[in-house]
Design a protein around this motif. Structure first.
Motif, PDB file in Angstrom:
ATOM      1  N   PRO A  64       0.836  -1.211   0.000  1.00  0.00           N
ATOM      2  CA  PRO A  64       0.000   0.000   0.000  1.00  0.00           C
ATOM      3  C   PRO A  64       0.870   1.260   0.000  1.00  0.00           C
ATOM      4  N   PRO A  65       0.333   2.370  -0.491  1.00  0.00           N
ATOM      5  CA  PRO A  65       1.099   3.622  -0.504  1.00  0.00           C
ATOM      6  C   PRO A  65       1.663   3.954   0.884  1.00  0.00           C
ATOM      7  N   GLY A  66       2.910   4.344   0.908  1.00  0.00           N
ATOM      8  CA  GLY A  66       3.562   4.717   2.155  1.00  0.00           C
ATOM      9  C   GLY A  66       4.124   3.546   2.942  1.00  0.00           C
ATOM     10  N   GLU A  67       3.916   2.336   2.453  1.00  0.00           N
ATOM     11  CA  GLU A  67       4.434   1.149   3.137  1.00  0.00           C
ATOM     12  C   GLU A  67       5.393   0.409   2.217  1.00  0.00           C
ATOM     13  N   LEU A  68       6.176  -0.492   2.794  1.00  0.00           N
ATOM     14  CA  LEU A  68       7.104  -1.307   2.022  1.00  0.00           C
ATOM     15  C   LEU A  68       6.723  -2.779   2.123  1.00  0.00           C
ATOM     16  N   HIS A  69       6.868  -3.475   1.045  1.00  0.00           N
ATOM     17  CA  HIS A  69       6.723  -4.926   1.022  1.00  0.00           C
ATOM     18  C   HIS A  69       7.927  -5.497   1.773  1.00  0.00           C
TER      19      HIS A  69
END
Length: 169
Positions: free
Chosen positions: A81-86
């Motif tokens: 999701p936007p603003g997060e990292l996998h």
């Protein structure tokens, strides 16, 4: 000759008209402005353009857009999701697994697919026992990532990043 197709890229639906000779990579980059997959060799030899196409890693420089009407495409930009990292993206940061960064989106997508293949129990050329679950050892990760080249030679950190993301540090 032109054809109208629909693609879902990083969760966003698109309808576009393309020349039937247009590659999926060119349709994404030039028509949709999706620049995460990089155009490296344009011959399927470097892996810089690697994406997840309907859940499997693919080289969109070798695929015609019209052959994938209705496809679900995930690029490195659409993994979280936007603003997060996998977790793979976080592992690449933690392990300093990039230098210039050009190949990184393709490396990340490939690594996500590697972890999925291992979770499914798919053997690779490096698997010593084809009936056992694959291990995320150095040789296994190197073999599975071998289709993604890095001109900066960041491999020494890419392998540990894939291992970290897979739960093996």
């Amino acid at each position: 000759m032109d054809a109208e197709i629909s693609l879902r890229v990083d969760g966003q639906a698109h309808r576009l008209t393309v020349d039937t000779r247009t590659t999926l990579l060119d349709a994404m980059r030039e028509r949709l402005g999706v620049t995460s997959p990089k155009k490296g060799c344009d011959h399927g030899q470097c892996g810089a353009c690697t994406v997840l196409l309907d859940g499997e890693r693919q080289l969109p420089c070798l695929a015609l857009a019209v052959a994938h009407d209705g496809a679900e495409i995930t690029t490195a930009d659409g993994l979280a999701p936007p603003g997060e990292l996998h977790p793979v993206q976080q592992a690449f940061l933690d392990q300093d697994a990039f230098q210039c960064g050009y190949c990184t989106p393709g490396q990340v997508c490939s690594a996500v697919a590697v972890l999925d293949e291992v979770a499914r129990g798919w053997p690779s050329h490096a698997s010593t026992d084809l009936t056992a679950d694959p291990e995320l050892d150095h040789d296994e990760v190197s073999e599975r990532m071998s289709g993604n080249l890095c001109r900066c030679a960041a491999y020494v950190n890419i392998v540990p990043a894939v291992q970290q993301a897979g739960g093996r540090s």
